[in-house]
Design a protein around this motif. Structure first.
Motif, mmCIF file in Angstrom:
data_model
loop_
_atom_site.group_PDB
_atom_site.id
_atom_site.type_symbol
_atom_site.label_atom_id
_atom_site.label_comp_id
_atom_site.label_asym_id
_atom_site.label_seq_id
_atom_site.Cartn_x
_atom_site.Cartn_y
_atom_site.Cartn_z
ATOM 1 N N ALA A 55 0.794 -1.162 0.108
ATOM 2 C CA ALA A 55 0.114 0.145 -0.151
ATOM 3 C C ALA A 55 0.525 1.249 0.052
ATOM 4 O O ALA A 55 0.613 2.179 -0.923
ATOM 5 C CB ALA A 55 -0.926 -0.007 1.257
ATOM 6 N N CYS A 56 1.779 1.197 0.933
ATOM 7 C CA CYS A 56 2.951 2.323 0.939
ATOM 8 C C CYS A 56 3.557 2.330 -0.417
ATOM 9 O O CYS A 56 3.656 3.828 -1.208
ATOM 10 C CB CYS A 56 3.974 2.115 1.995
ATOM 11 S SG CYS A 56 5.276 3.484 1.774
ATOM 12 N N LEU A 57 3.940 1.627 -1.061
ATOM 13 C CA LEU A 57 4.647 1.628 -2.619
ATOM 14 C C LEU A 57 3.713 2.006 -3.681
ATOM 15 O O LEU A 57 3.920 2.834 -4.348
ATOM 16 C CB LEU A 57 5.366 0.153 -2.920
ATOM 17 C CG LEU A 57 6.394 -0.132 -1.973
ATOM 18 C CD1 LEU A 57 6.955 -1.494 -2.136
ATOM 19 C CD2 LEU A 57 7.730 0.867 -2.016
ATOM 20 N N ARG A 58 2.394 1.710 -3.559
ATOM 21 C CA ARG A 58 1.347 2.077 -4.363
ATOM 22 C C ARG A 58 1.060 3.600 -4.184
ATOM 23 O O ARG A 58 1.036 4.267 -5.028
ATOM 24 C CB ARG A 58 0.014 1.336 -4.193
ATOM 25 C CG ARG A 58 -0.294 0.137 -5.016
ATOM 26 C CD ARG A 58 -1.484 -0.452 -5.047
ATOM 27 N NE ARG A 58 -2.290 -0.090 -3.791
ATOM 28 C CZ ARG A 58 -2.442 -1.014 -2.730
ATOM 29 N NH1 ARG A 58 -1.870 -2.259 -2.633
ATOM 30 N NH2 ARG A 58 -3.176 -0.788 -1.493
ATOM 31 N N ASP A 59 0.836 4.036 -2.948
ATOM 32 C CA ASP A 59 0.708 5.365 -2.861
ATOM 33 C C ASP A 59 2.082 6.269 -2.846
ATOM 34 O O ASP A 59 1.610 7.453 -3.381
ATOM 35 C CB ASP A 59 0.689 5.622 -0.900
ATOM 36 C CG ASP A 59 -0.926 4.874 -0.510
ATOM 37 O OD1 ASP A 59 -1.638 4.680 -1.410
ATOM 38 O OD2 ASP A 59 -1.002 4.928 0.556
ATOM 39 N N CYS A 60 2.991 5.788 -3.088
ATOM 40 C CA CYS A 60 4.306 6.427 -3.432
ATOM 41 C C CYS A 60 4.616 6.503 -4.955
ATOM 42 O O CYS A 60 5.094 7.195 -5.542
ATOM 43 C CB CYS A 60 5.460 5.878 -2.968
ATOM 44 S SG CYS A 60 6.007 6.310 -1.332
ATOM 45 N N GLY A 61 3.538 5.714 -5.699
ATOM 46 C CA GLY A 61 3.663 5.479 -7.142
ATOM 47 C C GLY A 61 4.736 4.706 -7.893
ATOM 48 O O GLY A 61 4.862 4.733 -8.743
ATOM 49 N N LEU A 62 4.910 3.916 -6.983
ATOM 50 C CA LEU A 62 6.376 2.869 -7.298
ATOM 51 C C LEU A 62 5.703 1.565 -7.940
ATOM 52 O O LEU A 62 6.563 1.195 -8.807
ATOM 53 C CB LEU A 62 7.308 2.696 -6.257
ATOM 54 C CG LEU A 62 8.001 4.253 -6.021
ATOM 55 C CD1 LEU A 62 8.867 3.664 -4.859
ATOM 56 C CD2 LEU A 62 8.768 4.843 -6.941
#
Length: 112
Positions: A55-62
């Protein structure tokens, strides 16, 4: 692109790389897209913990998710991120080898 958005993009990338598990996820996805169950098993972490990091990586757009039947597959948002990870890793290793020392202010300033 103005300087503020560039800084925000780099800060997001830095936040993503600040956690060893997220680094391991990015490196695993650099090799190939994967389903959460596979990633959790490969990394030796619970699916709940993995889900939070994804979820964090998705939120960062990565990373992005793509439905595959009833399952979800994750992959890097852009193939250039894999190249960037490789370039960053080899640059940091090269600099560390040249300096033959680690960050001397890490403990006193909490920078590394």
């Amino acid at each position: 692109m103005t300087i503020a958005p560039e800084i925000e993009v780099l800060a997001r990338f830095g936040r993503a790389l600040a956690d060893p598990i997220r680094c391991r996820i990015l490196l695993a996805l650099r090799e190939a897209p994967a389903h959460p169950a596979e990633l959790a098993e490969t990394l030796g972490i619970s699916r709940t913990r993995l889900s939070n990091h994804l979820a964090c990586l998705r939120d960062c757009g990565l990373v992005v998710s793509a439905p595959v039947g009833r399952r979800t597959r994750y992959e890097l948002a852009d193939a250039r991120l894999g190249h960037a990870l490789d370039d960053l890793r080899t640059a940091v290793v090269a600099v560390a080898a040249d300096a033959e020392r680690s960050c001397t202010t890490a403990e006193t300033e909490g920078c590394c």
